[in-house]
Design a protein around this motif. Structure first.
Motif, PDB file in Angstrom:
ATOM      1  N   TRP A 116      11.699  -8.014  -3.065  1.00  0.00           N
ATOM      2  CA  TRP A 116      10.942  -9.125  -2.498  1.00  0.00           C
ATOM      3  C   TRP A 116       9.394  -8.762  -1.985  1.00  0.00           C
ATOM      4  CZ3 TRP A 116       9.528  -7.691   2.299  1.00  0.00           C
ATOM      5  CH2 TRP A 116      10.079  -6.672   2.834  1.00  0.00           C
ATOM      6  N   GLY A 117       8.678  -9.839  -1.704  1.00  0.00           N
ATOM      7  CA  GLY A 117       7.169  -9.414  -1.254  1.00  0.00           C
ATOM      8  C   GLY A 117       6.366 -10.766  -1.839  1.00  0.00           C
ATOM      9  N   ALA A 209       5.123  -3.108  -5.625  1.00  0.00           N
ATOM     10  CA  ALA A 209       4.774  -1.863  -4.730  1.00  0.00           C
ATOM     11  C   ALA A 209       3.930  -2.339  -3.601  1.00  0.00           C
ATOM     12  CB  ALA A 209       3.825  -0.839  -5.561  1.00  0.00           C
ATOM     13  N   GLY A 210       4.528  -1.659  -2.116  1.00  0.00           N
ATOM     14  CA  GLY A 210       3.567  -2.303  -1.192  1.00  0.00           C
ATOM     15  C   GLY A 210       2.562  -1.229  -0.702  1.00  0.00           C
ATOM     16  N   ALA A 211       1.584  -1.400   0.081  1.00  0.00           N
ATOM     17  CA  ALA A 211       0.597  -0.333   0.497  1.00  0.00           C
ATOM     18  C   ALA A 211       1.013  -0.289   1.872  1.00  0.00           C
ATOM     19  CB  ALA A 211      -0.627  -0.817   0.394  1.00  0.00           C
ATOM     20  N   PRO A 212       0.614   0.805   2.301  1.00  0.00           N
ATOM     21  CA  PRO A 212       0.811   1.298   3.863  1.00  0.00           C
ATOM     22  C   PRO A 212      -0.290   0.850   4.643  1.00  0.00           C
ATOM     23  CG  PRO A 212       0.314   3.145   2.760  1.00  0.00           C
ATOM     24  CD  PRO A 212       0.657   2.079   1.622  1.00  0.00           C
ATOM     25  N   THR A 213      -0.631  -0.423   4.580  1.00  0.00           N
ATOM     26  CA  THR A 213      -1.809  -0.989   5.479  1.00  0.00           C
ATOM     27  C   THR A 213      -1.454  -1.763   6.840  1.00  0.00           C
ATOM     28  OG1 THR A 213      -1.706  -3.157   3.863  1.00  0.00           O
ATOM     29  CG2 THR A 213      -3.112  -1.336   3.155  1.00  0.00           C
ATOM     30  N   PRO A 214      -2.500  -1.927   7.401  1.00  0.00           N
ATOM     31  CA  PRO A 214      -1.888  -2.488   8.976  1.00  0.00           C
ATOM     32  C   PRO A 214      -1.171  -3.890   8.882  1.00  0.00           C
ATOM     33  CG  PRO A 214      -4.178  -1.684   8.929  1.00  0.00           C
ATOM     34  CD  PRO A 214      -3.656  -1.657   7.584  1.00  0.00           C
ATOM     35  N   ASP A 215      -1.516  -4.574   7.578  1.00  0.00           N
ATOM     36  CA  ASP A 215      -0.978  -5.906   7.507  1.00  0.00           C
ATOM     37  C   ASP A 215       0.309  -5.946   6.860  1.00  0.00           C
ATOM     38  OD1 ASP A 215      -2.089  -5.332   5.126  1.00  0.00           O
ATOM     39  OD2 ASP A 215      -2.782  -7.509   4.787  1.00  0.00           O
ATOM     40  N   GLY A 238       2.516   4.467  -1.227  1.00  0.00           N
ATOM     41  CA  GLY A 238       3.078   3.020  -1.313  1.00  0.00           C
ATOM     42  C   GLY A 238       4.663   3.172  -1.001  1.00  0.00           C
ATOM     43  N   ASP A 239       5.337   1.975  -1.143  1.00  0.00           N
ATOM     44  CA  ASP A 239       6.564   1.863  -1.250  1.00  0.00           C
ATOM     45  C   ASP A 239       7.123   0.992  -2.178  1.00  0.00           C
ATOM     46  OD1 ASP A 239       7.826  -0.571   0.041  1.00  0.00           O
ATOM     47  OD2 ASP A 239       5.697  -0.731   0.683  1.00  0.00           O
ATOM     48  N   LEU A 276       7.195  -3.064 -13.137  1.00  0.00           N
ATOM     49  CA  LEU A 276       6.524  -3.131 -11.817  1.00  0.00           C
ATOM     50  C   LEU A 276       5.370  -3.793 -11.753  1.00  0.00           C
ATOM     51  CD1 LEU A 276       5.353  -1.661  -9.141  1.00  0.00           C
ATOM     52  CD2 LEU A 276       4.194  -0.013 -10.639  1.00  0.00           C
ATOM     53  N   VAL A 277       5.350  -5.112 -10.805  1.00  0.00           N
ATOM     54  CA  VAL A 277       4.254  -5.960 -10.932  1.00  0.00           C
ATOM     55  C   VAL A 277       3.480  -5.739  -9.641  1.00  0.00           C
ATOM     56  CG1 VAL A 277       4.146  -8.525 -10.914  1.00  0.00           C
ATOM     57  CG2 VAL A 277       6.125  -7.693 -11.846  1.00  0.00           C
ATOM     58  N   ALA A 278       2.307  -5.302 -10.013  1.00  0.00           N
ATOM     59  CA  ALA A 278       1.109  -5.152  -8.842  1.00  0.00           C
ATOM     60  C   ALA A 278       0.053  -5.181  -9.188  1.00  0.00           C
ATOM     61  CB  ALA A 278       1.867  -3.883  -7.941  1.00  0.00           C
ATOM     62  N   GLY A 279      -0.910  -5.563  -8.260  1.00  0.00           N
ATOM     63  CA  GLY A 279      -2.292  -5.437  -8.590  1.00  0.00           C
ATOM     64  C   GLY A 279      -3.182  -5.527  -7.433  1.00  0.00           C
ATOM     65  N   GLY A 280      -4.527  -5.501  -7.359  1.00  0.00           N
ATOM     66  CA  GLY A 280      -5.511  -5.681  -6.383  1.00  0.00           C
ATOM     67  C   GLY A 280      -5.863  -4.348  -5.841  1.00  0.00           C
TER      68      GLY A 280
END
Length: 315
Positions: A116-117, A209-215, A238-239, A276-280
């Motif tokens: 999810w995400g 993939a998630g990033a360990p950012t404040p948001d 990341g996660d 893996l689907v991620a970018g930015g």
């Protein structure tokens, strides 16, 4: 060509190419005829005062795909061309590219696992309809409840199931529990165990993939102790499916990993298609660590992130 002629050629070229004057406007400004302006502009190109270079984004994308595939030892790479590097725009474009790829890939008999995400929501939202026979869609990891989340994990799996006209299997469980004994107890339930096993045995896994950012939704979910947050902030790249790893793809917190509910990252390596689907800009480190950990054999990203990933290899 004398100096006066050169000056007139340059002036005409600047008005036309830099200020977007029409040839009629240039003729009025310089006090010459319209055919004379046309000859001045042609002269500017002949003398090398003006050079025209055409950038073909599709050609650039093909080169990036080739390098990513080779250097990260991937089976497949999809690079979407995004007009800006704004996060929401990137997600929409790579989501569309991933949706097209999964649509073309999926066949009868497949079991498709989905995480999810917000990126995954874009994939699910843009999937075209295609009825599959003897196929299933399953949620790969638990969700969050104690956080401000606008898109529920079950909605993403529901959209996948709707697109492929198959039964979706949900994981109505938290992403992380306080104690491993709680997780062990949950896994003794045959219904929960069935969903977990379906995710493990799915031949297609689509995840971000998630990033360990404040948001980060996961970080703001109140699952972590302060000492765990400190390790995540300092060491995590990341996660994937709520499991944190470093820039080399190694699990950051084994104790936390044991309390995480969902597919193990090592199982992603065994998939026929691990996508893996991620970018930015915020996801570059997370994607890099995931690829170093060999958790994906297929990458769907954008052209700017693709270049950043290749640059990181050279550092």
């Amino acid at each position: 060509m004398d100096n006066d002629k050169i000056k007139k050629v340059i002036e005409a070229a600047k008005l036309y190419y830099q200020l977007d004057y029409s040839q009629n406007q240039i003729a009025e400004t310089l006090g010459v005829s319209r055919p004379t302006v046309s000859r001045l502009l042609q002269q500017a190109k002949m003398e090398g005062i003006v050079t025209i270079e055409i950038q073909d984004p599709t050609e650039d994308v093909e080169v990036l795909k080739k390098h990513l595939k080779k250097k990260f030892q991937l089976q497949h790479v999809v690079v979407a061309f995004t007009p800006t590097y704004e996060d929401s725009i990137v997600k929409r474009y790579i989501g569309q590219a991933a949706a097209t790829y999964v649509y073309e890939l999926a066949k009868d008999g497949d079991t498709i696992g989905a995480s999810w995400g917000s990126t995954m929501y874009q994939v699910a939202l843009q999937l075209k309809s295609k009825s599959l026979i003897n196929s299933f869609v399953v949620q790969l990891n638990g969700g969050v409840s104690d956080a401000d989340i606008q898109i529920s994990p079950s909605e993403i799996v529901h959209l996948f199931g709707k697109a492929f006209n198959v039964t979706p299997y949900f994981m109505y469980l938290p992403a992380i529990v306080d104690h491993i004994v709680v997780k062990q107890s949950m896994f003794t339930d045959r219904h929960i165990r069935r969903v977990i096993d379906m995710g493990k045995n799915a031949n297609i896994a689509v995840f971000t993939a998630g990033a360990p950012t404040p948001d980060s939704v996961l970080i703001n979910s109140n699952y972590f102790r302060e000492d765990e947050l400190e390790v995540i902030r300092n060491n995590a790249a990341g996660d994937i499916c709520s499991r944190y790893y470093d820039r080399n793809g190694e699990i950051c917190l084994p104790n936390l990993d044991e309390r995480t509910v969902g597919i193990d990252l090592v199982d992603l390596r065994l998939k026929e298609h691990s996508i893996l689907v991620a970018g930015g800009p915020s996801k570059v480190n997370a994607i890099f660590g995931a690829l170093k950990g060999k958790y994906a054999n297929t990458l769907v990203t954008d052209q700017i992130t693709a270049k950043a990933l290749l640059d990181k290899l050279d550092i």
